[in-house]
Each structure stands twice: as structure tokens, then as C-alpha cells.
Design an enzyme around this catalytic site. Structure first.
Site, PDB file in Angstrom:
ATOM      1  N   LYS A 231       6.947 -81.565 -42.548  1.00 40.25           N
ATOM      2  CA  LYS A 231       5.678 -82.295 -42.537  1.00 40.25           C
ATOM      3  C   LYS A 231       5.801 -83.524 -41.629  1.00 40.25           C
ATOM      4  O   LYS A 231       4.962 -83.781 -40.782  1.00 40.25           O
ATOM      5  CB  LYS A 231       5.321 -82.694 -43.978  1.00 40.25           C
TER       6      LYS A 231
ATOM      7  N   GLU B 252      17.920 -83.675 -42.063  1.00 45.22           N
ATOM      8  CA  GLU B 252      18.486 -82.327 -42.230  1.00 45.22           C
ATOM      9  C   GLU B 252      17.827 -81.344 -41.266  1.00 45.22           C
ATOM     10  O   GLU B 252      18.497 -80.596 -40.550  1.00 45.22           O
ATOM     11  CB  GLU B 252      18.260 -81.838 -43.666  1.00 45.22           C
TER      12      GLU B 252
ATOM     13  N   GLY C  16       4.457 -82.404 -49.698  1.00 48.38           N
ATOM     14  CA  GLY C  16       5.484 -81.432 -49.322  1.00 48.38           C
ATOM     15  C   GLY C  16       5.760 -80.416 -50.418  1.00 48.38           C
ATOM     16  O   GLY C  16       5.833 -79.210 -50.174  1.00 48.38           O
ATOM     17  N   ARG C  17       5.895 -80.887 -51.647  1.00 47.68           N
ATOM     18  CA  ARG C  17       6.271 -79.983 -52.745  1.00 47.68           C
ATOM     19  C   ARG C  17       5.127 -79.081 -53.212  1.00 47.68           C
ATOM     20  O   ARG C  17       5.312 -78.243 -54.082  1.00 47.68           O
ATOM     21  CB  ARG C  17       6.860 -80.777 -53.911  1.00 47.68           C
TER      22      ARG C  17
ATOM     23  N   GLU D   3      10.249 -84.451 -58.877  1.00 50.68           N
ATOM     24  CA  GLU D   3       9.885 -85.398 -57.807  1.00 50.68           C
ATOM     25  C   GLU D   3       8.521 -86.023 -58.133  1.00 50.68           C
ATOM     26  O   GLU D   3       8.240 -87.147 -57.748  1.00 50.68           O
ATOM     27  CB  GLU D   3       9.854 -84.688 -56.446  1.00 50.68           C
TER      28      GLU D   3
ATOM     29  N   HIS E 174      23.889 -64.954 -71.199  1.00 54.10           N
ATOM     30  CA  HIS E 174      25.355 -64.876 -71.197  1.00 54.10           C
ATOM     31  C   HIS E 174      25.975 -66.122 -70.587  1.00 54.10           C
ATOM     32  O   HIS E 174      27.164 -66.130 -70.273  1.00 54.10           O
ATOM     33  CB  HIS E 174      25.801 -63.634 -70.417  1.00 54.10           C
TER      34      HIS E 174
ATOM     35  N   LYS F  86      18.431 -92.121 -48.600  1.00 53.50           N
ATOM     36  CA  LYS F  86      18.273 -91.759 -47.184  1.00 53.50           C
ATOM     37  C   LYS F  86      18.609 -92.951 -46.293  1.00 53.50           C
ATOM     38  O   LYS F  86      19.324 -92.833 -45.308  1.00 53.50           O
ATOM     39  CB  LYS F  86      16.815 -91.360 -46.897  1.00 53.50           C
TER      40      LYS F  86
HETATM   41  O1  F6P Z   1      12.852 -85.199 -50.434  1.00 56.31           O
HETATM   42  C1  F6P Z   1      11.803 -85.955 -49.946  1.00 56.31           C
HETATM   43  C2  F6P Z   1      10.842 -85.157 -49.118  1.00 56.31           C
HETATM   44  O2  F6P Z   1       9.956 -86.059 -48.530  1.00 56.31           O
HETATM   45  C3  F6P Z   1      10.091 -84.094 -49.909  1.00 56.31           C
HETATM   46  O3  F6P Z   1       9.019 -84.590 -50.627  1.00 56.31           O
HETATM   47  C4  F6P Z   1       9.731 -83.144 -48.838  1.00 56.31           C
HETATM   48  O4  F6P Z   1       9.352 -81.904 -49.359  1.00 56.31           O
HETATM   49  C5  F6P Z   1      11.020 -83.092 -48.058  1.00 56.31           C
HETATM   50  O5  F6P Z   1      11.487 -84.423 -48.092  1.00 56.31           O
HETATM   51  C6  F6P Z   1      10.925 -82.597 -46.646  1.00 56.31           C
HETATM   52  O6  F6P Z   1      10.092 -83.384 -45.856  1.00 56.31           O
HETATM   53  P1  F6P Z   1       9.525 -82.898 -44.467  1.00 56.31           P
HETATM   54  O7  F6P Z   1       8.690 -81.690 -44.701  1.00 56.31           O
HETATM   55  O8  F6P Z   1       8.742 -84.055 -43.933  1.00 56.31           O
HETATM   56  O9  F6P Z   1      10.700 -82.566 -43.575  1.00 56.31           O
END
Ligand code: F6P
Length: 546
Positions: free
Chosen positions: A209, A215, A269-270, A355, A386, A514
Site C-alpha cells: 500500500k 521487507e 492493509g489488513r 493489529e 494432537h 520499525k
Molecule cells: O505491519 C504494519 C503494516 O502497516 C500493516 O498494517 C500492513 O498490512 C503492512 O505493514 C504492509 O504495509 P504495506 O502494504 O504498505 O507494504
């Protein structure tokens, strides 16, 4: 409308629930059934392909009435309307919360700052359709004219968990494309995926987003470098797609405008799998199935928005969860789907639920004086039986558990399905009833043990029971029912946030780590450490020693 800033503990309903809890907390679930033969029917909701049985909970009809009163005193009805109407209920980020608009019917109107966003949503859906049809049919090819065989989704959090969960959940409906997910900044993760790929036949979707997440940026860059060792620069246009709100950063990365699927800041995002974030889902199961997923979510939205609170599935399940969290002091909830296809469901819901509602500030900025967000965990049955069911049955903790099962198997193996579902029903019954001293005694008496041995063994074989469960019995794991199931949990999150007087749609809590990681990364790269506590400093020095 802004959500009100009422402390729920000051409501008359909360006071009454406290007294009511004291009155019924010691009662055994079994006695509720003995006293009320109609309970299974009264405390259940049938809707569409769903039967939601919440009768195996430590509640009476009075509990439900008081919980509904609490919802009313917290102005839930008006809050639901504010949520669906695009009011800026994500107050700390100044945004609407409109994942529901992504699955709205074409003729609906959803206004954001006075503009109907539904036509835009359908424009992107049309683009997803065209694109996924072309890739699946082989009409769209890679730089050497070969059809695509593999798709890699590069994203993390909401840009990963939803697509992973849904593509796994819909494995039965999958086509020939192999779908891979790279999320962790762990370089071993990306290398393990890369080694399976042929650059000529792989399509990469960078989903972010913000398009700034460390990452995703690192993984996309590593993949791009690897790709360019095999393919010409011009091939990027054929092989790299972006899903994001950040046009500028996408351009910097080198992805062409045609290959961009936009997102909107009114989708968290979630909750974004319903947007183009779900492109890998459409590619994996085809647009028709993807559309069904959205339709299922839309029908749950309608149920949630229009049903009376007393027969409203997300409302009832949210209130029951509040009951355990705030009155019984339960800390966690388990979610156990009885289908291997849903093996990533609880990981997905962990982000959605934790979250969103892992907050300790009330909407007026003060610290809350009561518990909020529950801890979510789970694995599919029967595997989990189990693994950790021992603790649910005989441990000291109260763990309300959702059992999600399906009437029909997908491959038609009825023999296996009967066994699977026999376990499903047996567990909720066992958790509720437990096993009494007399029952254990009787069982052991037939085993040939001496009376002394029986007495010694007896306490360990007792099951107190009284362990609460919700049963969701669904017709079959279709895309539509999956959509409805996910939307159910989304709305449950919303209701709990309203009752707890917190902001469910920001996530400031992920920022501190972060920020610090950025500083530490520089220090590691320069082998020069700044101001840290003694423990962190020693660990960093150890890490840096060759
Ligand atoms: O973990 C924090 C967060 O902002 C989430 O809410 C989101 O889903 C994720 O990082 C990834 O963010 P982006 O889609 O901006 O890379």
C-alpha cells in the site's frame, strides 16, 4: 459522525453485567442445557449457508439481553451506519474505513468526500478480470513469448496474509498457475522462492500500500536484480506488476503505469484482500471465483448492516467475546477450522484482530481501565487435537474456541469427512460436558485396576468441562462462503472496537520497532553502536563479531 468517546464501564449495562456475572459465573454449562431444552435453537442463528450455534457458551438469555443493551448504550447501531457510510471513523489517520465498498454491488453508492467510489472500484475489478483472464489463458506472455507458469506475490502483513490465506483456502478451485509468496526480509526466504523460478515464465506482483515497507522493498529489489541477470531491462514491463497507492515510488522502481493496480487510503492493509491486493487470488482461482468471494463478503455486509442486533452474527459473536474478555478475564481465543484448506486462517485473523484491537488508549486519548484486544491463535482440527487441545481440556486457562466445520467435503471423500466431523462434534461436546468423578470411576472399574490405583489415577482423568465454544457449521468451503466468513470476523472486530471505545483502524504500535530497526541497521553496517541498554549493546557486539 465521529464515534462517541464513552467509557463502556460507566454504562448501566456494564454495571448490570458485572452483577450478572457474579450470579452465574460458577454455573456449569451442562446445567444451562438441563434447565432449558430449547436453548440449542434459541441461542443459534441460521443465515444463508451458515448455522452459528452459540448455545455452548456460559451465557443465559439474560446475558445476551444485557450484552445487547451494552451494544445499544455504546451506540452500535449508529456506529455501523457511520462505518458503511464512509465517515472518518479512523480518526487518528483522518480516514474512512471502507473495505466494504470494495465488494459493494455495482448499483450502490458509497461516498468518500462527496464522491461515489463504486465506479472506480468496478473499473479496477474490470482490470483485474482482463489481466487475470489473459495470464490464465496464456494470451499474456513473458518477454520470450512463453506463457506464465508462476506468480510471485511480494508483500508483507495485509499485503501478504490475506492472499496467502485465501489462495490456500481456495486450493480446490485452483488452476495450473503456481503461486508463491515472499514476505519476510529474511534473505533465505526470498532465495528459497527464487530457486524454484524460471525468469522467462514468472510474473511478479509487488504489493505494498505504501510502497515503502522495508521487507517488500528489499525483496522486490533482490528479485529484480536476479531477474535482470537473466532478462533484458525491457522485460520488466512484461514481468513486474505493482499494487499500491504510491505512484511515485512505483515509477522509481521501474514499473510502467499500465502495470499498476491502484489502492485507496480508505482501505486498511489488513482488510485489503478485496482490492487489487487480491490479484494473486484472482490469478490462482480465476476471476469468477474471485468475484464470488467478494459477493459472499457483500452478503455478510448486508446481514450485518440490516439485521436486528439480536440475530446479527458478527454482533452476537463480538459481544460473547467481550463477555469472556472483560467479565471472565479470558485472555485468548482459539479458532479451529476443521479443514486443512483453512490452515492459514488464524495467522490471517491474528493481524486483522490483534493489529486492530490491540490498543490501550480510549478514544479520548486516556488509558483504558479495562481489557481490550484478545489474543488469537489456532490451527486446523484434527491436527490441533494432537497438539494443544490438552491445555484447552484440562489446563487452568479459559479459552473460548470457535469451531468452523463444513457439511460437505470438496473432493467427496465421505468416509474421511465423517471421521473429521465426528471429531468436530465430539470436541465441543467433550469441552462442554467434561467427565465427572462417577464417570471416571465407572470407566476405571471395568479396567481391572485395584481400588487404590483407581483412586490415585482418578483426579488426572477428570475433565471439569464448562469450556465454551461457538460452532459454525457451513454448507461447503465455496469462495462465496469463504468471503462471508472473513467478513464476519471483520465486522466482529469492528463491534468490539466500538464497545471497547478504541480506534480499531490505525496501527501506530508497529512503528516504534520499525524506527529503531532503521537506526540499528545503520549501526550494524558501520560496526559502530550508539546508545543502547546493556543487554542490547552486548547482543549487537556479539552479532558483529566475525
Ligand atoms: O505491519 C504494519 C503494516 O502497516 C500493516 O498494517 C500492513 O498490512 C503492512 O505493514 C504492509 O504495509 P504495506 O502494504 O504498505 O507494504
Amino acid at each position: 459522525m465521529a464515534l462517541p468517546k464513552t467509557d463502556p464501564t460507566t454504562t448501566p449495562a456494564w454495571q448490570q453485567l458485572t452483577a450478572h456475572h457474579n450470579a452465574i459465573k460458577e454455573l456449569h454449562l451442562k446445567s444451562f442445557f438441563q434447565n432449558d431444552p430449547k436453548r440449542a435453537k434459541t441461542l443459534s442463528i441460521e443465515w444463508d449457508d451458515f448455522l452459528v450455534d452459540y448455545s455452548k457458551h456460559r451465557i443465559t438469555e439474560e446475558t445476551v439481553d444485557l450484552l445487547l443493551q451494552l451494544a445499544q448504550e455504546m451506540k452500535l447501531g449508529a456506529a455501523i451506519e457511520a462505518y458503511f457510510s464512509g465517515d472518518l471513523i479512523n480518526e487518528t489517520e483522518g480516514r474512512a474505513v471502507l473495505h466494504t465498498a470494495l465488494r459493494a454491488k455495482k448499483e450502490e453508492t458509497v461516498l468518500v468526500a462527496g464522491k461515489n467510489v463504486v465506479p472506480e472500484v468496478y473499473e479496477i475489478r474490470e482490470k483485474i478480470k482482463r489481466f487475470s483472464d489473459a495470464v490464465i489463458s496464456g494470451e499474456k506472455t513473458g518477454y520470450s513469448d512463453k506463457p506464465f507458469t508462476d506468480i510471485v506475490n511480494i508483500g508483507i502483513g495485509g499485503s501478504d496474509l490475506g492472499p496467502v490465506m485465501a489462495t490456500e483456502a481456495l486450493g480446490f478451485y485452483k488452476n495450473h498457475l503456481n503461486i508463491h509468496f515472499v514476505s519476510n526480509v529474511d534473505g533465505d526466504h526470498v532465495q528459497e522462492i527464487i530457486k524454484k523460478l524460471d525468469p522467462e515464465t514468472t510474473l511478479f506482483i509487488v504489493v505494498s500500500k505504501s510502497f515503502t515497507t522495508q521487507e517488500t522493498q528489499s525483496n522486490a529489489q533482490t528479485i529484480k536484480e536476479w531477474f535482470l541477470q537473466h532478462a533484458p531491462e525491457t522485460a520488466i514491463a512484461e514481468h513486474f506488476i505493482a499494487v499500491s497507492t504510491n505512484a511515485e515510488k512505483i515509477r522509481e522502481f521501474g514499473i510502467t503505469e499500465d502495470n499498476v493496480f491502484p489502492m485507496w487510503d480508505w482501505v486498511g492493509g489488513r482488510f485489503s484482500l478485496w482490492s487489487a491486493v487480491g490479484l494473486s487470488i484472482a490469478l490462482s482461482v480465476g476471476y469468477k471465483n474471485y468475484e464470488q468471494l467478494l459477493e459472499g463478503a457483500n452478503s455478510m455486509d448486508t446481514h450485518f448492516r440490516t439485521s436486528e442486533l439480536s440475530v446479527n452474527i458478527p454482533v452476537i459473536l463480538a459481544l460473547i467475546s467481550v463477555w469472556y474478555n472483560n467479565f471472565f478475564g479470558a485472555e485468548t481465543e482459539a479458532i479451529i477450522p476443521y479443514t486443512q484448506y483453512l490452515h492459514r486462517l488464524s495467522a490471517y485473523l491474528q493481524q486483522g484482530i490483534m493489529e486492530s484491537n490491540g490498543k490501550s488508549r480510549a478514544r479520548n486519548g486516556e488509558r483504558v481501565g479495562y481489557e481490550t484486544g484478545t489474543i488469537i491463535w489456532g490451527e486446523p482440527g484434527t491436527n490441533s487435537q494432537h497438539a494443544f487441545f490438552q491445555l484447552i481440556h484440562q489446563g487452568t486457562k479459559l479459552i473460548p474456541t470457535d469451531f468452523i466445520g463444513f457439511k460437505k467435503p470438496l473432493h467427496g471423500n465421505q468416509d474421511h469427512h465423517n471421521k473429521l466431523m465426528a471429531n468436530f462434534f465430539a470436541q465441543t461436546e467433550a469441552l462442554m460436558n467434561g467427565k465427572t468423578e462417577e464417570e471416571v470411576q465407572q470407566e476405571l472399574q471395568g479396567s481391572g485396576l485395584s481400588e487404590e490405583d483407581i483412586q490415585q489415577l482418578l483426579p488426572f482423568k477428570l475433565f471439569e468441562g464448562n469450556k465454551p465454544t461457538t460452532t459454525l457449521l457451513i454448507d461447503r468451503l465455496s469462495p462465496k462462503n469463504l468471503g462471508a466468513l472473513i467478513a464476519l470476523y471483520e465486522h466482529k472486530i469492528f463491534v468490539q472496537g466500538v464497545v471497547w471505545n478504541i480506534f480499531s483502524y490505525d496501527q501506530w504500535g508497529v512503528e516504534l520497532g520499525k524506527q529503531l530497526a532503521k537506526t540499528i541497521l545503520k549501526e550494524i553496517e558501520n560496526s559502530e553502536f550508539g546508545n543502547h541498554d546493556a543487554s542490547t549493546l552486548r547482543l549487537l557486539q556479539k552479532f558483529s563479531q566475525k
